[in-house]
Design an enzyme around this catalytic site. Structure first.
Site, short mmCIF file in Angstrom:
data_model
loop_
_atom_site.label_atom_id
_atom_site.label_comp_id
_atom_site.label_asym_id
_atom_site.label_seq_id
_atom_site.Cartn_x
_atom_site.Cartn_y
_atom_site.Cartn_z
N MET A 1 0.78 -0.98 0.04
CA MET A 1 0.03 -0.01 -0.11
C MET A 1 0.86 1.17 0.08
SD MET A 1 -2.59 1.33 3.13
CE MET A 1 -1.46 1.09 4.36
N PRO A 2 1.22 1.93 -1.18
CA PRO A 2 1.77 3.14 -1.00
C PRO A 2 1.00 4.30 -0.30
CG PRO A 2 1.59 2.26 -3.36
CD PRO A 2 0.72 1.49 -2.40
N ILE A 3 1.90 4.90 0.18
CA ILE A 3 1.45 6.43 0.67
C ILE A 3 2.26 7.63 -0.04
CG2 ILE A 3 0.75 7.88 2.59
CD1 ILE A 3 0.58 5.14 4.34
#
Length: 78
Positions: A1-3
């Site tokens: 999950m990229p932020i």
């Protein structure tokens, strides 16, 4: 999950007013998400984008508050 965190200065705005429009924020979110999809293969629905608007009195440059840094630089080149 990229932020992804995007920080934008509030320069040139009225205190309390947003520095960028809702449309610009939407474009930043879309573009950042698509970049991660295209480069890293991350699904759009797993990418989170946070946009922070930073007041000029909350950041520094060259070891000084940004307004003081700019004042000194202007005095040197003035």
């Amino acid at each position: 999950m990229p932020i992804v965190t995007i920080q934008v200065t509030r320069e040139g705005t009225t205190p309390g007013a947003p520095s960028i429009t809702a449309e610009e924020k939407a474009a930043l979110i879309k573009g950042s998400s698509e970049l991660l999809r295209d480069v890293l293969g991350k699904p759009l629905e797993s990418t989170f984008v946070v946009i922070e608007e930073i007041d000029t009195d909350n950041w520094g440059w060259g070891g000084l508050p940004v307004q003081e840094f700019r004042h000194r630089r202007a005095a040197r080149t003035g």
